[in-house]
Design an enzyme around this catalytic site. Structure first.
Site, mmCIF file in Angstrom:
data_model
loop_
_atom_site.group_PDB
_atom_site.id
_atom_site.type_symbol
_atom_site.label_atom_id
_atom_site.label_comp_id
_atom_site.label_asym_id
_atom_site.label_seq_id
_atom_site.Cartn_x
_atom_site.Cartn_y
_atom_site.Cartn_z
ATOM 1 N N SER A 70 47.512 27.136 57.259
ATOM 2 C CA SER A 70 48.346 26.193 56.524
ATOM 3 C C SER A 70 47.494 25.280 55.632
ATOM 4 C CB SER A 70 49.205 25.395 57.507
ATOM 5 O OG SER A 70 50.207 24.679 56.843
ATOM 6 N N ASP B 276 58.837 31.607 56.414
ATOM 7 C CA ASP B 276 58.006 30.441 56.084
ATOM 8 C C ASP B 276 58.284 29.990 54.650
ATOM 9 O OD1 ASP B 276 55.979 28.601 55.645
ATOM 10 O OD2 ASP B 276 54.365 29.914 56.302
ATOM 11 N N HIS C 198 56.606 29.593 59.922
ATOM 12 C CA HIS C 198 55.347 28.886 59.727
ATOM 13 C C HIS C 198 54.851 28.366 61.081
ATOM 14 C CE1 HIS C 198 52.484 26.681 57.174
ATOM 15 N NE2 HIS C 198 52.532 25.745 58.115
#
Length: 318
Positions: free
Chosen positions: A157, A252, A282
């Site tokens: 991320s 996501d 995610h």
């Protein structure tokens, strides 16, 4: 494809789907994160041969780094890891389980970097810390028992975002020679105008409102969204970067920008593999041990690193 039923059961049980970051202060969100870490620790901590914390010099003060060293011959290959958390959340504890598992499974030395967080330290503080840590680690490879010719970089991320940026800075500044990028659902474009942002606006784990919340804390203003140090997809030149493995999650919001970045790397002549994991949201990589698809993703990441390090296993672009 809808959210994987196994993932839905897990996240509902943890109460994650009911938490709205956009209604929290950063301090409250961090306390929530600590509670999740404590709950995870109750399930057990994977042992690693040696784990030690050090502090290294950085542009804004000392940078905490946790070094995971498995029982492996020296000098050993190494992965420099940047944690996720939207540049606002996360620390050495939040991704301790991930780093332990990577260190043991590859095996390699894993160095987790606790870069400065926003809003206390806004962009580009995290970038500066991440680059400084990478340079320090490479310069001290010998004393760390690391093979300076086998250093990979990675993160999830926000950490994946930082890894891409550091790889490019290392190229441009003729800095450390990095041989591989492990990019786990990386954020690459702060403009938030990809179809997956709307398609997966309600998450779970990461929602469109939460994305806006993270960027409002991280960036100094709207103009920062166009800075390639924040949005690596907007960099003019992505050539001559290390081979990469880009993992994305079907459910996501930032799926599309991660895959677009992979395509730009490929177009620039970089060896790259990109894989989308069906039904996953995610953040799923951090729950890999409890999810069947997560276990597959973790195995793929380990295989990519082993290939890059010259062990058995596939290499990027395979």
């Amino acid at each position: 494809m809808p959210l994987d039923p196994q993932a839905k059961v897990l996240f509902d049980a943890l109460g994650i789907t009911d938490r709205k970051l956009e209604n929290m202060t950063p301090e409250a969100a961090r306390e929530l994160g600590k509670a999740m870490v404590a709950a995870r620790r109750q399930m057990g901590i994977e042992a690693v041969h040696e784990v030690r914390d050090v502090k290294i010099p950085g542009p804004g003060g000392e940078i905490p780094v946790r070094i995971y060293t498995p029982d492996i011959a020296k000098p050993a290959p190494a992965l420099i890891y940047f944690h996720g958390g939207g540049w606002v959340l996360g620390d050495l504890e939040s991704h301790d389980h991930v780093c332990r598992s990577l260190a043991n499974r590859v095996p390699c030395v894993v160095l987790s970097v606790d870069y400065r967080l926003a809003p206390e330290a806004k962009f580009p503080a995290a970038v500066e810390d991440s680059m400084a840590a990478t340079e320090w680690i490479a310069a001290h490879a010998s004393e760390l028992g690391i093979d300076a010719g086998r250093i990979a970089i990675g993160g999830d991320s926000a950490g994946g975002n930082l890894a891409t940026v550091v790889a490019r800075l290392a190229r441009d500044r003729k800095g450390p020679r990095l041989i591989y990028q492990l990019l786990i659902y990386p954020g690459t474009d702060m403009r938030m105008d990809w179809p997956s942002v709307e398609e997966n606006a309600d998450g779970p784990l990461l929602t469109k409102p939460a994305m806006i919340w993270f960027l409002a804390h991280y960036l100094r203003g709207e103009e920062d969204k166009l800075d390639p140090l924040a949005s690596p997809l907007l960099a003019a030149d992505l050539g001559e970067l290390p081979p990469a493995f880009v993992l994305t999650a079907e459910c996501d919001p930032i799926r599309d920008e991660g895959e677009a970045y992979a395509e730009r790397l490929r177009a620039a002549g970089v060896a790259v593999e990109v894989k989308r994991y069906p039904g996953m949201p995610h953040g799923f990589f951090s729950f890999g041990g409890a999810l069947t698809v997560g276990k597959v993703a973790f195995g793929d990441a380990v295989g990519g690193l082993r290939g890059a390090f010259g062990m058995d296993g596939r290499s990027a672009g395979a």
